[in-house]
Motif scaffolding. Structure first.
Motif, short mmCIF file in Angstrom:
data_model
loop_
_atom_site.label_atom_id
_atom_site.label_comp_id
_atom_site.label_asym_id
_atom_site.label_seq_id
_atom_site.Cartn_x
_atom_site.Cartn_y
_atom_site.Cartn_z
N LYS A 192 73.35 58.37 24.27
CA LYS A 192 72.96 59.37 25.35
C LYS A 192 71.52 59.42 25.46
O LYS A 192 70.83 59.54 24.30
N LYS A 193 70.61 59.65 26.56
CA LYS A 193 69.18 59.81 26.54
C LYS A 193 69.16 61.29 27.22
O LYS A 193 70.22 61.65 27.93
N GLY A 194 67.74 61.79 27.58
CA GLY A 194 67.64 62.82 28.35
C GLY A 194 67.70 64.03 27.77
O GLY A 194 68.02 64.38 26.51
N PRO A 195 67.79 65.28 28.53
CA PRO A 195 67.77 66.39 28.00
C PRO A 195 69.04 66.90 26.91
O PRO A 195 70.22 66.24 27.24
N TRP A 196 68.74 67.58 25.83
CA TRP A 196 69.83 68.13 25.19
C TRP A 196 70.63 69.11 25.67
O TRP A 196 70.08 70.14 26.42
N LYS A 241 66.28 58.71 16.16
CA LYS A 241 65.07 58.97 16.48
C LYS A 241 65.15 60.42 17.18
O LYS A 241 64.31 61.40 17.29
N SER A 242 66.00 60.46 18.08
CA SER A 242 66.13 61.55 19.01
C SER A 242 66.28 62.79 18.46
O SER A 242 66.02 63.93 18.75
N CYS A 243 67.57 62.73 17.46
CA CYS A 243 67.82 63.81 16.51
C CYS A 243 66.63 64.36 16.09
O CYS A 243 66.55 65.67 15.69
N ARG A 244 65.98 63.69 15.16
CA ARG A 244 64.70 63.87 14.47
C ARG A 244 63.69 64.79 15.25
O ARG A 244 63.20 65.86 14.99
N LEU A 245 63.52 64.19 16.58
CA LEU A 245 62.63 64.89 17.41
C LEU A 245 62.92 66.12 18.07
O LEU A 245 62.43 67.16 17.79
N ARG A 246 64.47 66.25 18.45
CA ARG A 246 65.14 67.43 18.87
C ARG A 246 64.82 68.53 17.55
O ARG A 246 64.56 69.68 17.87
N TRP A 247 65.21 68.16 16.43
CA TRP A 247 65.08 69.08 15.25
C TRP A 247 63.50 69.45 15.10
O TRP A 247 63.22 70.76 15.00
#
Length: 318
Positions: free
Chosen positions: A15-19, A53-59
Motif C-alpha cells: 500500500k502507498k499513500g496516506p496512513w 521505508k514507508s514505516c520508518r518515515l511514518r514513525w
DNA sequence: AATTGGTCCAACCGCCCGAAG
DNA sequence: GCTTCGGGCGGTTGGACCAAT
C-alpha cells in the motif's frame, strides 16, 4: 550475482499513500512491543502492507514520541533562518537543533513560509543576501556578505573533515536503535553541528577575554575586538537547543573525552593577524576592518530578524 | 453551485554512504 | 578489493483544502 541495489521491498501489493489510523496503531503497537530492529522486516512482522521505508518515515515523522507539530513560534522561525544561513538545506542538521521538530516539517515550513517571507523582505532565501535591486541591501553590504560566505564555507569544510574523522569511531546507526519499552532515542546530532555551539561561544564571550572555541583541527578563537556574529543574535533562544557534545577535545590525542564546557582550549592563531586560522577568508583583513565588517552584518541580520518580529503574518511584508 | 488557481504538507522517490560479508 | 544491505537525506509530487471568480 545481481548488480546494484535491490529495492527495499517488493513493490507489488504494498500500500502507498496516506496512513490510516489503524495502520498507525499497528505500527505503534509493534514498535512499542519489539522496538525497531530492521525496517525491512518490520512490515511483515507488524502485519502491515507497507514498505519498510514507508514505516520508518511514518514513525520518525509522526508517530515517534515527543514530536511537536503545528504552528512554528517566532523564535523557531528565527532559529530556522539562522541555521539555514549557516547550514543550507541540511534539514536533518537543522532539525537536530530544534527539539521535537522533524526535518521534513522544517523543510516544508521553509519551502512554504520562510522562503516567501525572506523574498518579500528582499532577501534571497538561498544565499541569505540582499537581492540585487533591493532597497534592503547596499553594494558594501553585498561585499561583506560575500566575505562572510567565504568564512562560512571555510568552517564547513573543516567541519566536514572533523565529522568524518570522528564519526567513523563514535557514531553508529545502531547506536540510536530503540530498545523495547524504552524511551525514544535522542535526536541524532552529527558532530559537525557543534559548529553552532562554537559559533555562539565564539561571538558571545565578553570582549576582554580571548576565548577559545572549537572547530576541527584548526579550531578558531574570538579576537578581543570581535564580538558578534550575524548568526548569533538570538542564540539565547530557548527553543534552540545546542547539544552538548562528547566530541570536543584539547588535541587530536584525546578525541572523545567529555568536555562539558564545549570549549577547546587550544586554537590555532594566525601569527600575523592573531585571528583564528578558521577565519582564513579574513586573513587579509585587518582586525579593524573585520570588526567593521562584522558590525555591519550584525546590523544586517538584526534588520532581518526585527522585520520578522514586527511583521505579523498577513502584513504587507509577508 | 461550479470552476479555477494557489497553498500546504504528508508521503514518496532516488541517491548516497557506511557497515557487513 | 568487491557487492549487498539498511538506513538517512534532500528533492519532489500528489491530493486535500481553501479562496477567488
Amino acid at each position: 550475482m545481481r548488480m546494484g541495489r535491490s529495492p527495499c521491498c517488493e513493490k507489488v501489493g504494498l500500500k502507498k499513500g496516506p496512513w490510516t489510523p489503524e495502520e498507525d496503531k499497528q505500527l505503534l503497537a509493534y514498535i512499542e512491543q519489539y522496538g525497531y530492529g530492521s525496517w525491512r522486516d518490520l512490515p511483515a512482522k507488524a502485519g502491515l502492507q507497507r514498505c519498510g521505508k514507508s514505516c520508518r518515515l511514518r514513525w520518525s515523522n509522526y508517530l515517534r514520541p515527543g514530536i511537536k507539530r503545528g504552528n512554528f513560534s517566532l523564535q523557531e522561525e528565527q532559529s530556522i533562518i539562522q541555521l539555514h544561513a549557516l547550514l543550507g538545506n541540511r534539514w536533518s542538521a537543522i532539525a537536530s537543533h530544534l527539539p521535537k521538530r522533524t526535518d521534513n516539517e522544517i523543510k516544508n515550513y521553509w519551502n512554504t513560509h520562510l522562503k516567501k517571507k525572506l523574498s518579500k523582505m528582499g532577501i534571497d532565501p538561498m544565499t541569505h543576501r540582499p537581492k540585487i535591486n533591493s532597497s534592503f541591501g547596499s553594494a558594501a553590504n553585498l561585499s561583506h556578505m560575500a566575505q562572510w560566505e567565504i568564512a562560512r564555507l571555510e568552517a564547513e569544510a573543516r567541519l566536514v573533515r572533523h565529522s568524518k574523522f570522528i564519526s567513523s569511531s563514535l557514531i553508529s546507526p545502531h547506536h540510536f536503535r530503540l530498545p523495547t519499552n524504552n524511551p525514544p532515542p535522542p535526536p541524532q546530532v552529527p558532530p559537525s553541528l557543534d559548529v553552532l555551539k562554537a559559533w555562539q561561544e565564539m561571538w558571545t564571550k565578553p570582549p576582554r577575554t580571548r576565548v577559545s572555541s572549537l572547530v576541527d583541527d584548526g579550531a578558531f578563537v574570538s579576537n578581543a575586538t570581535l564580538h558578534q556574529s550575524p548568526t548569533s543574535l538570538n542564540f539565547s533562544d530557548q527553543n534552540l537547543c545546542f547539544m552538548e557534545t562528547p566530541y570536543v577535545r584539547e588535541s587530536t590525542s584525546n578525541i572523545g573525552n567529555p568536555n562539558p564546557t564545549g570549549i577547546i582550549p587550544h586554537v590555532a592563531l594566525d601569527p600575523l593577524s592573531e585571528l583564528p586560522t578558521f577565519i582564513h577568508g579574513f586573513s587579509e583583513l585587518s582586525p579593524e576592518t573585520l570588526t567593521g565588517y562584522l558590525d555591519d552584518n550584525s546590523r544586517y541580520w538584526n534588520s532581518i530578524l526585527n522585520n520578522l518580529v514586527v511583521s505579523p503574518v498577513g502584513s504587507p511584508v509577508f
